[in-house]
Design a protein around this motif. Structure first.
Motif, PDB file in Angstrom:
ATOM      1  N   ALA A  20      52.966 -15.884  85.546  1.00 60.50           N
ATOM      2  CA  ALA A  20      51.671 -15.257  85.300  1.00 60.50           C
ATOM      3  C   ALA A  20      50.948 -14.923  86.595  1.00 60.50           C
ATOM      4  CB  ALA A  20      50.807 -16.163  84.437  1.00 60.50           C
ATOM      5  N   ALA A  21      51.311 -15.601  87.692  1.00 64.66           N
ATOM      6  CA  ALA A  21      50.639 -15.354  88.968  1.00 64.66           C
ATOM      7  C   ALA A  21      50.897 -13.950  89.482  1.00 64.66           C
ATOM      8  CB  ALA A  21      51.091 -16.383  89.988  1.00 64.66           C
ATOM      9  N   SER A  22      52.043 -13.364  89.154  1.00 66.15           N
ATOM     10  CA  SER A  22      52.343 -12.026  89.642  1.00 66.15           C
ATOM     11  C   SER A  22      51.900 -10.941  88.657  1.00 66.15           C
ATOM     12  CB  SER A  22      53.842 -11.892  89.905  1.00 66.15           C
ATOM     13  OG  SER A  22      54.546 -12.030  88.695  1.00 66.15           O
ATOM     14  N   GLN A  23      51.468 -11.324  87.477  1.00 64.43           N
ATOM     15  CA  GLN A  23      51.029 -10.364  86.469  1.00 64.43           C
ATOM     16  C   GLN A  23      49.552 -10.023  86.660  1.00 64.43           C
ATOM     17  OE1 GLN A  23      53.015  -8.880  84.186  1.00 64.43           O
ATOM     18  NE2 GLN A  23      54.672  -9.961  85.192  1.00 64.43           N
ATOM     19  N   PRO A  24      49.171  -8.755  86.468  1.00 63.70           N
ATOM     20  CA  PRO A  24      47.765  -8.408  86.587  1.00 63.70           C
ATOM     21  C   PRO A  24      46.949  -8.996  85.437  1.00 63.70           C
ATOM     22  CG  PRO A  24      49.130  -6.453  86.192  1.00 63.70           C
ATOM     23  CD  PRO A  24      50.028  -7.638  86.221  1.00 63.70           C
ATOM     24  N   ASP A  25      45.689  -9.297  85.723  1.00 63.17           N
ATOM     25  CA  ASP A  25      44.771  -9.788  84.699  1.00 63.17           C
ATOM     26  C   ASP A  25      44.178  -8.600  83.972  1.00 63.17           C
ATOM     27  OD1 ASP A  25      45.097 -12.474  85.394  1.00 63.17           O
ATOM     28  OD2 ASP A  25      43.575 -12.324  86.953  1.00 63.17           O
ATOM     29  N   THR A  26      43.910  -8.774  82.700  1.00 61.59           N
ATOM     30  CA  THR A  26      43.237  -7.742  81.925  1.00 61.59           C
ATOM     31  C   THR A  26      41.746  -8.045  81.955  1.00 61.59           C
ATOM     32  OG1 THR A  26      45.162  -7.446  80.515  1.00 61.59           O
ATOM     33  CG2 THR A  26      43.073  -6.677  79.649  1.00 61.59           C
ATOM     34  N   VAL A  27      40.956  -7.026  82.280  1.00 60.27           N
ATOM     35  CA  VAL A  27      39.510  -7.179  82.339  1.00 60.27           C
ATOM     36  C   VAL A  27      38.856  -6.132  81.446  1.00 60.27           C
ATOM     37  CG1 VAL A  27      39.483  -8.196  84.646  1.00 60.27           C
ATOM     38  CG2 VAL A  27      39.346  -5.731  84.400  1.00 60.27           C
ATOM     39  N   GLU A  28      37.593  -6.332  81.130  1.00 62.87           N
ATOM     40  CA  GLU A  28      36.865  -5.411  80.248  1.00 62.87           C
ATOM     41  C   GLU A  28      36.177  -4.282  81.003  1.00 62.87           C
ATOM     42  OE1 GLU A  28      36.681  -5.294  76.806  1.00 62.87           O
ATOM     43  OE2 GLU A  28      38.334  -6.697  77.010  1.00 62.87           O
ATOM     44  N   ALA A  29      35.821  -4.524  82.284  1.00 64.95           N
ATOM     45  CA  ALA A  29      35.098  -3.502  83.048  1.00 64.95           C
ATOM     46  C   ALA A  29      35.398  -3.641  84.535  1.00 64.95           C
ATOM     47  CB  ALA A  29      33.598  -3.628  82.806  1.00 64.95           C
ATOM     48  N   VAL A  30      35.430  -2.500  85.236  1.00 68.44           N
ATOM     49  CA  VAL A  30      35.653  -2.494  86.681  1.00 68.44           C
ATOM     50  C   VAL A  30      34.694  -1.513  87.350  1.00 68.44           C
ATOM     51  CG1 VAL A  30      38.077  -3.194  86.637  1.00 68.44           C
ATOM     52  CG2 VAL A  30      37.498  -0.777  86.446  1.00 68.44           C
ATOM     53  N   GLU A  31      34.557  -1.696  88.661  1.00 69.70           N
ATOM     54  CA  GLU A  31      33.770  -0.790  89.480  1.00 69.70           C
ATOM     55  C   GLU A  31      34.692  -0.224  90.550  1.00 69.70           C
ATOM     56  OE1 GLU A  31      30.528  -3.217  90.823  1.00 69.70           O
ATOM     57  OE2 GLU A  31      29.532  -3.118  88.879  1.00 69.70           O
ATOM     58  N   PRO A  32      35.159   1.015  90.369  1.00 74.95           N
ATOM     59  CA  PRO A  32      36.030   1.621  91.367  1.00 74.95           C
ATOM     60  C   PRO A  32      35.252   1.902  92.654  1.00 74.95           C
ATOM     61  CG  PRO A  32      35.939   2.954  89.364  1.00 74.95           C
ATOM     62  CD  PRO A  32      34.945   1.867  89.220  1.00 74.95           C
ATOM     63  N   ALA A  33      35.894   1.638  93.786  1.00 75.59           N
ATOM     64  CA  ALA A  33      35.267   1.913  95.070  1.00 75.59           C
ATOM     65  C   ALA A  33      36.025   3.014  95.803  1.00 75.59           C
ATOM     66  CB  ALA A  33      35.209   0.642  95.902  1.00 75.59           C
ATOM     67  N   GLY A  34      36.869   3.726  95.083  1.00 77.38           N
ATOM     68  CA  GLY A  34      37.645   4.804  95.680  1.00 77.38           C
ATOM     69  C   GLY A  34      38.055   5.806  94.617  1.00 77.38           C
ATOM     70  N   CYS A 114      39.298  -1.498  93.830  1.00 81.47           N
ATOM     71  CA  CYS A 114      38.674  -1.578  92.518  1.00 81.47           C
ATOM     72  C   CYS A 114      38.315  -3.045  92.280  1.00 81.47           C
ATOM     73  CB  CYS A 114      39.673  -1.083  91.483  1.00 81.47           C
ATOM     74  SG  CYS A 114      39.067  -1.041  89.812  1.00 81.47           S
ATOM     75  N   TYR A 115      37.140  -3.300  91.754  1.00 81.44           N
ATOM     76  CA  TYR A 115      36.660  -4.674  91.608  1.00 81.44           C
ATOM     77  C   TYR A 115      36.181  -4.946  90.189  1.00 81.44           C
ATOM     78  CZ  TYR A 115      36.798  -3.966  96.581  1.00 81.44           C
ATOM     79  OH  TYR A 115      37.230  -3.652  97.847  1.00 81.44           O
ATOM     80  N   PRO A 116      36.262  -6.207  89.732  1.00 79.65           N
ATOM     81  CA  PRO A 116      35.754  -6.520  88.399  1.00 79.65           C
ATOM     82  C   PRO A 116      34.247  -6.273  88.366  1.00 79.65           C
ATOM     83  CG  PRO A 116      36.463  -8.526  89.526  1.00 79.65           C
ATOM     84  CD  PRO A 116      36.807  -7.380  90.409  1.00 79.65           C
ATOM     85  N   ALA A 117      33.772  -5.721  87.268  1.00 77.75           N
ATOM     86  CA  ALA A 117      32.356  -5.411  87.119  1.00 77.75           C
ATOM     87  C   ALA A 117      31.628  -6.595  86.507  1.00 77.75           C
ATOM     88  CB  ALA A 117      32.169  -4.181  86.257  1.00 77.75           C
ATOM     89  N   GLY A 118      30.405  -6.784  86.952  1.00 77.23           N
ATOM     90  CA  GLY A 118      29.553  -7.813  86.369  1.00 77.23           C
ATOM     91  C   GLY A 118      29.011  -7.329  85.028  1.00 77.23           C
ATOM     92  N   PRO A 119      28.125  -8.088  84.423  1.00 79.53           N
ATOM     93  CA  PRO A 119      27.549  -7.696  83.146  1.00 79.53           C
ATOM     94  C   PRO A 119      26.792  -6.365  83.280  1.00 79.53           C
ATOM     95  CG  PRO A 119      26.811  -9.897  83.787  1.00 79.53           C
ATOM     96  CD  PRO A 119      27.623  -9.360  84.900  1.00 79.53           C
TER      97      PRO A 119
END
Length: 121
Positions: A20-34, A114-119
């Motif tokens: 699981a360490a090499s698998q990407p995490d699924t998230v609900e929202a992100v903030e692209p920086a590029g 790309c970063y996880p987005a806060g609330p």
């Protein structure tokens, strides 16, 4: 005998690696920086093909369930990209148009950084 020892060491080492360490995490929202890289795939009768388009402009926040207006190509084409799933690994994320299926043969947008987005505010 040395082969058995080598195999036993390999089996023990394989058991200590966390897949699981090499698998990407699924998230609900992100903030692209590029900018994003769009991969657009088509299924033909007996084969499929995918094309890549660079410099895709994205909104400052992307959430699962969004429909992103995408413009791409040398003769700009526009369509709505449905966000079904977001995979995040380190500072990279991939936005998928389908929640399941083979990740290499479907429409997606790769974004770095790309970063996880806060609330939502």
């Amino acid at each position: 005998m040395p082969f058995r020892t080598w195999m036993a060491g390999l089996v023990i080492a394989a058991g200590t690696i966390d897949p699981a360490a090499s698998q990407p995490d699924t998230v609900e929202a992100v903030e692209p920086a590029g900018l994003g890289v769009l991969t657009k795939c088509r299924g033909w009768l007996v084969a499929s093909s995918c094309r890549t388009y660079h410099h895709i402009r994205l909104p400052s926040r992307i959430v699962v369930g969004d429909e992103l207006p995408i413009s791409f190509g040398s003769h700009p084409k526009e369509f709505k990209f449905f966000v079904a799933r977001i995979a995040l690994k380190s500072d990279r994320c991939t936005i998928f148009s389908e929640a399941t299926g083979e990740r290499h043969r479907r429409d997606k947008i790769d974004i770095t950084p790309c970063y996880p987005a806060g609330p939502a505010s």
